[in-house]
Structures are given as structure tokens and as C-alpha cells.
Design a protein around this motif. Structure first.
Motif, PDB file in Angstrom:
ATOM      1  N   PHE A  33       0.587  -1.290  -0.021  1.00 25.37           N
ATOM      2  CA  PHE A  33      -0.101  -0.022   0.080  1.00 25.37           C
ATOM      3  C   PHE A  33       0.888   1.245  -0.224  1.00 25.37           C
ATOM      4  N   ALA A  34       0.459   2.287  -0.725  1.00 24.02           N
ATOM      5  CA  ALA A  34       1.279   3.594  -0.827  1.00 24.02           C
ATOM      6  C   ALA A  34       0.696   4.466  -0.065  1.00 24.02           C
ATOM      7  N   TRP A  41       2.131  14.515  -3.878  1.00 23.10           N
ATOM      8  CA  TRP A  41       1.834  15.048  -5.185  1.00 23.10           C
ATOM      9  C   TRP A  41       0.520  15.337  -5.347  1.00 23.10           C
ATOM     10  N   SER A  42       0.333  16.633  -6.263  1.00 25.77           N
ATOM     11  CA  SER A  42      -0.951  17.081  -6.283  1.00 25.77           C
ATOM     12  C   SER A  42      -1.546  16.010  -7.631  1.00 25.77           C
ATOM     13  N   THR A  43      -3.112  16.144  -7.674  1.00 21.70           N
ATOM     14  CA  THR A  43      -3.818  15.385  -8.517  1.00 21.70           C
ATOM     15  C   THR A  43      -3.103  15.704 -10.088  1.00 21.70           C
ATOM     16  N   LEU A 245      -1.317   6.268 -10.729  1.00 23.80           N
ATOM     17  CA  LEU A 245      -2.524   6.612  -9.894  1.00 23.80           C
ATOM     18  C   LEU A 245      -2.451   6.219  -8.569  1.00 23.80           C
ATOM     19  N   ARG A 246      -1.887   5.180  -7.865  1.00 25.66           N
ATOM     20  CA  ARG A 246      -1.927   4.775  -6.679  1.00 25.66           C
ATOM     21  C   ARG A 246      -1.252   5.748  -5.427  1.00 25.66           C
ATOM     22  N   PHE A 247      -0.564   6.623  -6.223  1.00 25.85           N
ATOM     23  CA  PHE A 247      -0.006   8.135  -5.441  1.00 25.85           C
ATOM     24  C   PHE A 247      -0.829   9.092  -5.433  1.00 25.85           C
ATOM     25  N   MET A 248      -2.130   9.022  -5.918  1.00 26.27           N
ATOM     26  CA  MET A 248      -2.939  10.148  -5.643  1.00 26.27           C
ATOM     27  C   MET A 248      -3.426  10.469  -4.351  1.00 26.27           C
ATOM     28  N   PRO A 249      -3.373  11.924  -4.066  1.00 21.60           N
ATOM     29  CA  PRO A 249      -3.842  12.299  -2.607  1.00 21.60           C
ATOM     30  C   PRO A 249      -5.027  11.763  -2.199  1.00 21.60           C
TER      31      PRO A 249
END
Length: 557
Positions: A33-34, A41-43, A245-249
């Protein structure tokens, strides 16, 4: 450094040094899990980074190849089928990745495949990454041969070796690389197409009238599906989009609109850009065939497509320079993603099967070596066959997972709505997804090679999609969803999600590797009355830290 957990004493193991497996996985959260503490990062940055991965020139080659084989009309309809299927199946997968911050392997585990069952899908995805790495590397080698006179074998080697140092540092470097190179890449790619539309408007009529090299490009459903099948080999690209995408806020009321826009465009929306590139690739190929002496021999090679158009606009030396620059930038932008995602996929598979973590860089080397062998074998000569065959496997996997999320989770409610990926919480193999994929892929591959008759052969993509869509709910109903969760409680009282439904940011301490991890990435270890992280669970060779399947969960103090 290989990490394995074998301690069984009640006093607990010695700590694993952060310089080993623990530290490496914390660089880009391999196998896990991230956490929100890493997702700074921003979207918009995440979306641009993800879309930077679709800079590949293979779309131009694919569009040209299917057009040359089946004519413009059939190719365009095939591209449309491809775009619709990719968007529809990619949407639920991208949403789950962005919402719950998991890569596609972790999503697949809890979406009908089981903890070990998803290993086969990792192999499918890893295969995708080295096939398309080899394809892009071949295109770059063609550019280096044309521009610098390098022999192809040396170009193949250079296009492989240049990627290794760029992928070592994971997402931190990749996001910067994609942001910096995107503007120049866009200008170099779009300019030739716009030039042709403005200066050679008659090329549009020639494009639509093109009947293929055999002159038999009349509209045909079979030809449309054969063209779509080649394009659908790209269906696994959604997994590479998800690796970003798994690093989306976290999604909040304040960023809700930006979050959805970024998720849709960078997730399933990648296919809109991909379809446009395929059409442009076919357009450029038809122009070259019609207007360049001997153009038919190189019309499907992107470097020649762009070089010929640049020559109409500027001096030969400048045209050659820009063509080579475009090819090199495109190859680097996509192949850092191919290499990165492929190394994650191989590492996931190896760690679960052997319960050893050898390090992502080991499999980065493996992936690059396989791709280099494919390049040296001149894969361009049998590109359509490779992609058509692979498409059946990729479609079966992705459509099965999409079917489980959309139908079994949300409609039938037989599959747990929130994703689960941790060892001990899942059965080893779930027949819902695993069985559906094996049947779907197997039958469609038989159809692809003519085993079900010549009449069915062109429709192997429909066979794969249809079976992969229908079988998961059928098997889920037949098994009453009993093989999804081995247990429903992970032994931790803290809630998994915050008030907005995002994964919790609360941290807990893993007693094995002595690192702190956020709530979704840990489970209780009853043997030592402590917490254990997902990677340490994966590398526990004796199962001493894995929660039992049926024993009641003791409340924690």
C-alpha cells in the motif's frame, strides 16, 4: 539483500536493518500500500506523470500495421472497439487504485484471484512490459541507425542500458522525468500531423480511401475484430497507469472535482490519447505509401513516418535531428515506465512464491534482458501475431477484475467492497477470478489459432471479453462468495478508513522490520501480540506471523 522471516520464538526476532529490503520498498512502496505520508504530489502532477507513460510510439506502428493489413475503414472501426473496451474496463480498476492507493496486483488479489492466484496475472503483466519495452526499444534503434548510422544490435543494447539508471530511484525520479519531457514531446509529435492537414488537405481523402496492401479493405466485421484484437493487446497498459495513480492524494470535498478529473484522464482516459495516436500513425503511413518512393517498406516504422514529414518542413539535417530526438524522448518516457512496472510485477510474483525479497533491481535487470532478446530476434517481423496472441491473455485478466469490481462488489455484493491484499486475510486461490481468467484466456487462445473454426477465429477478442465478463458473477453466485476472505477481522481495532472514506493515515509499528506503517498496510500478529507489516507477512516462510483462518480474534489492549 534478501529478506526472509523465519523466527518463531515468543520473544520476537532481531530487527531487520532499514538498509535492506525495508528501505528499498519504502522508496516506491514495492509490494505494498502507498501511504498518504509518501503521497505528496498534487492530482495534476500525478495525472501528467501517468500520461507521460503513454508517450510510446508503438501506437503509431500498431495503427499503421492494422491499416496496411485491413484497410482504413476496418482499422478505424477496430480502433473504436478498442477504445470503448479499454475505457469501460479501465474505469473501475483506475478508481480502485486511486481511491485505495494500491497497484493492480494488490487489487487483483482481493478481486477474485486470491493471495497466490494473482501470481499468474503478474506474469501476464510482466510479459506486457517486456514486449512493449522491446517494441519501443526497436523503434529507438531504428532511429539511431537512421540518424547516427549505429547498427541495430548496438541500438538495441543502448536503448536497454540507458533505462536502467533512470528506474533505480522509483517514482521520485520518474515523476520529474515525465513532467520535464512532456511539452517537447507533444510539439514534436503533433506538428507533422497538423502540417499535413494544412498543406496537403487531399491526404485526408486518400486516407479514407485506402484499402490496405492487398486492396481488400472493404468493410468486414471479421477484419474489424482482427484489428481490434491487435489494439487490445494494450489493455494491460491500465496497470502501468495505476502504478502512478496509486500515488493520488486522498479525495476530499475540497479536491473532489480535481481528483475525479485526474483519475479519469490518467486512468481509463489514456485510451483516448492512444486511439488518436493509432489513427495518426495510420494517416502518416498512408501518406508515405502514396507520396514517397519506396515508402511502403518503411510506412509502419514511426521514425520514418516523422522523418518524411519533417523533410517537407525543414532542411534534411534538421529533420533527421528532430526525428531522432522524438524517438529517443518517446522511448525513454515509456520504457522507464515499462521497466519500473515490470520490475514490480516480477518482484511481486517471486516474493509470494518463494517468500524471499531479492530486491526490485534484480528483476529490473531480468526484465531488460528479456526485452533485449526480443529486440535481437527482430520482433517487428511478427508484431501482429505477438500482440494478437497476447491480447487474449491481457483482456481475460483485466476484464475479469473489472467484472468482479463492477458486478460482484457493487451489484451482487458477493465480493467485499473494500479491497484486501494482505496474506492471511485472503484464501490462496479464489476460483471466481482465477478460474474465470483461465477459462477465458484458454478458450480465446484456442479460437485465435483457429481451433474453434475459421468462422470464429477473427472473434477471439469477443470470446475473451464475453467469458471474462460473465464467468465471475456466475462462479461467485455458485460459490456464494465464500472464497474471497479467509477471515474478516485483521485483529486491529483502529478503523481502516477516515471520515471521507480514504485509507487511514494512523501509523503502527511492525515488530519485525522495526518500521512504522499506516493502518492499511499492517495486521495483528497474535504469536507476538504485536503488529506486522504486509511485506514481512509475505516473507514469513513458516507462517508464524500469519493470522489463523478460524481462531477467534483476541481483543487488543
Amino acid at each position: 539483500m534478501t529478506q526472509e522471516i523465519t523466527e518463531t520464538t515468543g520473544t520476537g526476532p532481531e530487527p531487520v536493518e532499514p538498509a535492506g529490503a525495508a528501505r528499498e520498498t519504502l522508496e516506491d512502496y514495492t509490494l505494498r500500500f502507498a501511504p498518504r505520508s509518501y503521497r505528496r504530489w498534487s492530482t495534476g502532477v500525478v495525472a501528467v506523470s501517468a500520461l507521460g507513460g503513454i508517450a510510446y510510439l508503438a501506437d503509431f506502428a500498431i495503427g499503421a500495421n492494422i491499416g496496411i493489413s485491413y484497410g482504413t475503414t476496418n482499422a478505424l472501426w477496430g480502433i473504436l472497439v478498442f477504445a470503448v473496451v479499454i475505457f469501460a474496463t479501465g474505469f473501475p480498476l483506475a478508481y480502485y487504485a486511486a481511491r485505495y492507493n494500491l497497484d493492480l496486483d494488490l487489487i487483483t488479489r482481493g478481486s477474485g484471484f486470491g493471495y497466490y492466484g494473482s501470481v499468474v496475472t503478474n506474469v501476464i503483466f510482466a510479459t506486457f512490459t517486456f514486449i512493449f519495452f522491446a517494441l519501443e526499444g526497436s523503434i529507438m534503434a531504428q532511429g539511431l541507425q537512421l540518424g547516427l548510422g549505429l547498427p541495430l544490435w548496438l541500438g538495441y543494447a543502448l536503448s536497454t542500458l540507458i533505462i536502467f539508471p533512470l528506474v533505480v530511484y522509483g517514482m521520485s525520479l520518474l515523476s520529474k522525468l515525465q513532467l520535464w519531457t512532456t511539452p517537447l514531446w507533444l510539439v514534436l509529435m503533433v506538428a507533422p500531423f497538423v502540417y499535413l492537414l494544412v498543406s496537403h488537405p487531399d491526404s485526408v481523402a486518400t486516407f479514407f480511401a485506402y484499402q490496405g496492401e492487398g486492396g481488400n479493405g472493404a468493410p468486414s466485421l471479421g477484419a474489424v475484430m482482427l484489428a481490434a484484437g491487435v489494439c487490445l493487446s494494450l489493455i494491460a497498459q491500465i496497470a502501468e497507469q495505476i502504478d502512478y495513480l496509486r500515488f493520488m492524494p486522498p479525495r476530499t470535498p475540497e479536491n473532489r472535482r480535481r481528483w475525479w478529473t485526474a483519475m479519469v484522464l490518467a486512468g481509463p482516459g489514456w485510451v483516448l490519447f492512444g486511439a488518436v495516436k493509432q489513427v495518426v500513425g495510420l494517416f502518416l503511413a498512408v501518406y508515405i505509401i502514396a507520396n514517397v518512393t519506396g515508402g511502403a517498406a518503411v510506412a509502419n516504422q514511426p521514425v520514418h513516418q516523422f522523418l518524411e514529414i519533417y523533410r517537407d518542413i525543414m532542411p534534411p539535417w534538421a529533420a533527421m535531428t528532430l526525428a531522432v530526438v522524438l524517438v529517443v524522448i518517446s522511448q525513454i518516457k515509456i520504457n522507464v515506465t515499462n521497466a519500473y512496472s515490470g520490475s514490480l510485477a516480477w518482484t511481486n510474483s517471486f516474493t509470494r512464491v518463494t517468500r524471499r525479497y531479492p530486491g526490485r533491481l534484480v528483476f529490473l535487470g531480468v526484465n531488460l534482458a528479456i526485452a533485449l532478446v526480443l529486440m535481437e530476434a527482430n520482433m517487428f517481423d511478427f508484431l501482429n501475431t505477438i500482440l494478437g496472441f497476447y491480447a487474449n491473455c491481457g483482456m481475460s485478466w483485466v476484464v475479469v477484475v473489472a467484472s468482479d469490481i463492477a458486478i460482484n462488489k457493487y451489484l451482487l455484493k458477493l465480493s467485499p467492497k473494500e479491497p484486501e491484499f494482505r496474506r492471511g486475510m485472503l484464501y490462496a486461490v479464489n476460483p471466481v477470478g482465477f478460474g474465470s481468467m483461465i477459462v477465458s484466456a484458454g478458450v480465446s487462445i484456442v479460437a485465435f489459432f483457429g481451433g474453434l473454426g475459421a468462422a470464429v477465429q477473427p472473434f477471439s477478442p469477443l470470446v475473451a471479453i464475453g467469458l471474462a465478463l460473465v464467468l465471475p458473477p456466475v462462479i461467485a453466485v455458485a460459490t456464494r462468495g465464500r472464497y474471497y476472505l479467509r477471515r474478516t477481522d485483521d485483529g486491529i481495532e483502529l478503523p481502516m478508513y477516515d471520515e471521507h472514506g480514504n485509507p487511514s493515515g494512523e501509523t503502527l509499528h511492525c515488530h519485525l522490520c522495526r518500521q512504522d506503517f499506516e493502518r492499511p498496510d499492517v495486521a495483528a500478529c497474535h504469536t507476538h501480540d504485536a503488529y506486522v507489516c504486509s511485506l514481512c507477512l509475505s516473507t514469513d516462510r513458516v507462517g508464524d506471523h500469519v493470522l489463523p483462518a478460524t481462531d477467534p480474534v483476541r481483543p487488543r489492549s
